[in-house]
Design an enzyme around this catalytic site. Sequence first.
Site, PDB file in Angstrom:
ATOM      1  N   LYS A 102       1.854 -36.671  65.986  1.00 56.27           N
ATOM      2  CA  LYS A 102       2.619 -35.442  66.585  1.00 56.27           C
ATOM      3  C   LYS A 102       3.461 -35.883  67.660  1.00 56.27           C
ATOM      4  CE  LYS A 102       1.536 -32.158  64.668  1.00 56.27           C
ATOM      5  NZ  LYS A 102       1.098 -33.177  63.390  1.00 56.27           N
ATOM      6  N   HIS A 105      -7.785 -57.339  66.479  1.00 56.12           N
ATOM      7  CA  HIS A 105      -7.180 -57.943  65.405  1.00 56.12           C
ATOM      8  C   HIS A 105      -5.579 -57.827  65.369  1.00 56.12           C
ATOM      9  CE1 HIS A 105     -11.015 -58.412  63.420  1.00 56.12           C
ATOM     10  NE2 HIS A 105     -11.270 -57.021  63.787  1.00 56.12           N
ATOM     11  N   CYS A 118      16.432 -27.162  53.569  1.00 57.38           N
ATOM     12  CA  CYS A 118      17.203 -26.142  53.024  1.00 57.38           C
ATOM     13  C   CYS A 118      16.685 -24.594  53.072  1.00 57.38           C
ATOM     14  CB  CYS A 118      17.606 -26.363  51.744  1.00 57.38           C
ATOM     15  SG  CYS A 118      18.665 -27.859  51.360  1.00 57.38           S
ATOM     16  N   GLU A 137      -3.367 -38.803  63.531  1.00 57.41           N
ATOM     17  CA  GLU A 137      -2.706 -37.522  63.544  1.00 57.41           C
ATOM     18  C   GLU A 137      -2.091 -37.435  65.051  1.00 57.41           C
ATOM     19  OE1 GLU A 137      -1.591 -35.303  61.908  1.00 57.41           O
ATOM     20  OE2 GLU A 137      -1.322 -33.575  63.061  1.00 57.41           O
ATOM     21  N   LYS A 187      10.354 -28.493  57.772  1.00 61.69           N
ATOM     22  CA  LYS A 187       8.912 -28.120  57.751  1.00 61.69           C
ATOM     23  C   LYS A 187       8.452 -28.225  56.392  1.00 61.69           C
ATOM     24  CE  LYS A 187       5.222 -26.002  58.969  1.00 61.69           C
ATOM     25  NZ  LYS A 187       4.361 -26.856  59.943  1.00 61.69           N
ATOM     26  N   ARG A 213      12.357 -24.435  58.582  1.00 66.62           N
ATOM     27  CA  ARG A 213      12.582 -25.503  57.356  1.00 66.62           C
ATOM     28  C   ARG A 213      13.377 -26.567  57.793  1.00 66.62           C
ATOM     29  NH1 ARG A 213      10.709 -22.625  52.882  1.00 66.62           N
ATOM     30  NH2 ARG A 213      12.085 -23.953  51.432  1.00 66.62           N
ATOM     31  N   TRP A 231      20.123 -29.025  54.437  1.00 67.95           N
ATOM     32  CA  TRP A 231      19.514 -30.246  55.056  1.00 67.95           C
ATOM     33  C   TRP A 231      20.006 -31.135  54.110  1.00 67.95           C
ATOM     34  CZ3 TRP A 231      15.987 -34.188  53.662  1.00 67.95           C
ATOM     35  CH2 TRP A 231      15.556 -34.919  54.947  1.00 67.95           C
ATOM     36  N   ASN A 244      19.020 -25.184  46.841  1.00 72.27           N
ATOM     37  CA  ASN A 244      17.958 -26.021  47.216  1.00 72.27           C
ATOM     38  C   ASN A 244      17.690 -26.966  46.280  1.00 72.27           C
ATOM     39  OD1 ASN A 244      18.109 -24.435  49.562  1.00 72.27           O
ATOM     40  ND2 ASN A 244      15.993 -23.750  49.569  1.00 72.27           N
ATOM     41  N   GLY A 245      17.567 -28.210  46.710  1.00 73.34           N
ATOM     42  CA  GLY A 245      17.064 -29.242  45.687  1.00 73.34           C
ATOM     43  C   GLY A 245      17.981 -30.289  45.381  1.00 73.34           C
ATOM     44  N   GLU A 250       6.728 -37.343  66.126  1.00 71.58           N
ATOM     45  CA  GLU A 250       7.750 -36.174  65.515  1.00 71.58           C
ATOM     46  C   GLU A 250       8.227 -35.272  66.385  1.00 71.58           C
ATOM     47  OE1 GLU A 250       5.947 -33.874  62.523  1.00 71.58           O
ATOM     48  OE2 GLU A 250       4.076 -33.752  63.425  1.00 71.58           O
TER      49      GLU A 250
HETATM   50  C1  AGP Z   1       3.459 -32.690  60.301  1.00 73.78           C
HETATM   51  O1  AGP Z   1       3.344 -32.318  61.627  1.00 73.78           O
HETATM   52  C2  AGP Z   1       4.558 -32.783  59.493  1.00 73.78           C
HETATM   53  N1  AGP Z   1       5.272 -31.459  59.462  1.00 73.78           N
HETATM   54  C3  AGP Z   1       4.489 -33.380  57.957  1.00 73.78           C
HETATM   55  O2  AGP Z   1       3.978 -34.688  58.035  1.00 73.78           O
HETATM   56  C4  AGP Z   1       3.715 -32.365  56.984  1.00 73.78           C
HETATM   57  O3  AGP Z   1       2.250 -32.614  57.339  1.00 73.78           O
HETATM   58  C5  AGP Z   1       4.099 -33.147  55.616  1.00 73.78           C
HETATM   59  O4  AGP Z   1       5.337 -32.902  55.470  1.00 73.78           O
HETATM   60  C6  AGP Z   1       3.327 -32.433  54.638  1.00 73.78           C
HETATM   61  O5  AGP Z   1       3.584 -31.055  54.581  1.00 73.78           O
HETATM   62  P1  AGP Z   1       2.544 -29.914  53.572  1.00 73.78           P
HETATM   63  O6  AGP Z   1       1.286 -30.104  54.285  1.00 73.78           O
HETATM   64  O7  AGP Z   1       3.580 -28.847  53.426  1.00 73.78           O
HETATM   65  O8  AGP Z   1       2.681 -30.722  52.192  1.00 73.78           O
END
Ligand code: AGP
Length: 612
Positions: A489, A508, A2, A485, A607, A27, A73, A99-100, A492
């Site tokens: 990447k 394992h 949002c 990580e 985001k 966002r 969103w 928002n919320g 996502e």
């Molecule tokens: C990472 O690429 C994602 N966008 C997501 O996992 C992000 O790291 C997570 O939502 C945490 O966000 P923040 O660092 O703003 O708390």
Amino acid sequence: MCGIVAYLGKNKAYPILIKGLKRLEYRGYDSAGVAILNGQLNIYKKRGKVQELENFVHTKNKSGSIGIGHTRWATHGKPNDTNAHPHVSSSGRFTLVHNGIIENYAVIKEALEKLGHVFTSDTDTEVLVNLIEEIHTSEQLPVEEAVRIALTKVVGAYAIVVLDAENPNKLVAARQSSPLVVGIGADGFYVASDGTPIVEYTKKVVYLKDEEIVTLHRNGEICIKSIDNEVQSLFIQELEMELEALEKGGYESFMLKEIHEQTKSITACMRGRLNLEELTIHLGGVQELLPKFMEAERLIIIGCGTSWHAGLIGEYLIEDLVRIPVEVEYASEFRYRNPILTEKDIVIAISQSGETADTLAALKLAKEKGATTFGIVNVVGSSIARFTDAGCYIHAGPEIGVASTKAFTGQVTLLSMLSLLLAKERKTISEAYYKSLILSLAEIPKKVEIVLKNTAPIKDIANQIMNASNALYLGRGYNFPVALEGALKLKEISYIHAEGYPAAEMKHGPIALIDENMPLIVIATNRSAYEKVTSNVQEVKARKGIVIAIVLQGDEEISELADYAIEIPETEEPLTPLLASIPLQLLSYHIANLRGCNVDQPRNLAKSVTVE
Ligand code: AGP
């Protein structure tokens, strides 16, 4: 998650609203809308992108110098035109963007329906705007007072802006656990979820605090009250953001720009903190809590997603160099599992946005249980930054791409500096090793530049594996979290299923997955475990897996064994994540691009996850 934009002033509202909504696209959202008042109230809202809304409004009446806008969103109610914001009260007088989540909306809705209110959407937001109308009408109150009283009756998170069709010279906004910034400009007031829609008009901002309600008047008056009706002082700050940071700067996407900004962002993170002449590291936030850090018996790192991965690297750094026990927790799990905490604990929250609901809630729990809280955050003035007892900003600059890249390396840089500072204070590593690490850390930006110049092999590899259905990422020690990580990447932004594993875990279970269709990305930059990683690669090759190895410059053995090798410059092993993670960012980026995915706004993602 949002986005809100609102304007009240001398200029036309619509251009400010639509441009502001485009600045907030990063966002994450699935519908958008605006409401503009000019004698009559015109509301336009649609499922889909802001551009589609703009095309829809093109020929319509959009005059007026007061308006509110929103990118939604979906939480309550599926994404469609009806559920898009703004929402209007039954009488048509009050319009609201939100928002919320209003958690007790169903009970309130039932009560309002009994009073004759009619609802057209499935949203909690429409309940809130009708609650405001009910209170305004039944108690004959000014809109700001009706808003305040309504908010005493709701449970949940909100950032709202309310427009009263009979008061074209006033906007009312409020927040609870969802960010809202007020811009004070020469040509009027701006309200937005963050600074990005505001920065081109003014840098004078007020960050609303939880349970604050602000009333903005066209004559320039601004009044902030607490939900208990106490007038609050006005704390005007300078927005730390530059407009060009919100443009792509010639890159095809924000994500690619931000990957290539890492030389600059890591330098910015160290600026004024790492002193090569004196071989010292100064972190203001840590200095404030140094006695606590010196006597700490345990550090707990909380975060989500990429920030949680950075936290895992922090665990390896701190336990290896500082010898303080560290636990790393998903904030979403920590907040609900009734953790054992004492006053001796320090809880470190890592968050790029500083607004992640789970991380903020976990912090609040930690504080309630008496722990000291410390934040490692990117967005200045964000909720987590303001809530923690102390903290450090990573100074990576606005990160617009949903997939975190420069923020991740900024977080790891900050954790590296924190570890070195504490290791020196606690004398847990030799002077010689400390000196070697701090000099190596200072060299990292130059080495990042080298990695960023070596992208050709990565594009070629992306071409080779872009149609894979699955992928495995393997790493050991400091680079196990890098494997996690790298997998995130890829998942996502390219929507290929990927998993990260400690390399030794292969036998394992996961080794059963290996065949000629399975690409394995092996981070093989640990001198301390080189032979073991070599045998992991041999195990995979023996089963026809496709091996892409991240190796140190000059590596021969693993490079020979692997199908593809990507070299990174030598550095001290604890610092290798800062270099090894970058080829993985680029690999995911190029694969996603080749697959036609929207790398800046991946499907279903936001985001900043400001709701649970
Ligand atoms: C990472 O690429 C994602 N966008 C997501 O996992 C992000 O790291 C997570 O939502 C945490 O966000 P923040 O660092 O703003 O708390």
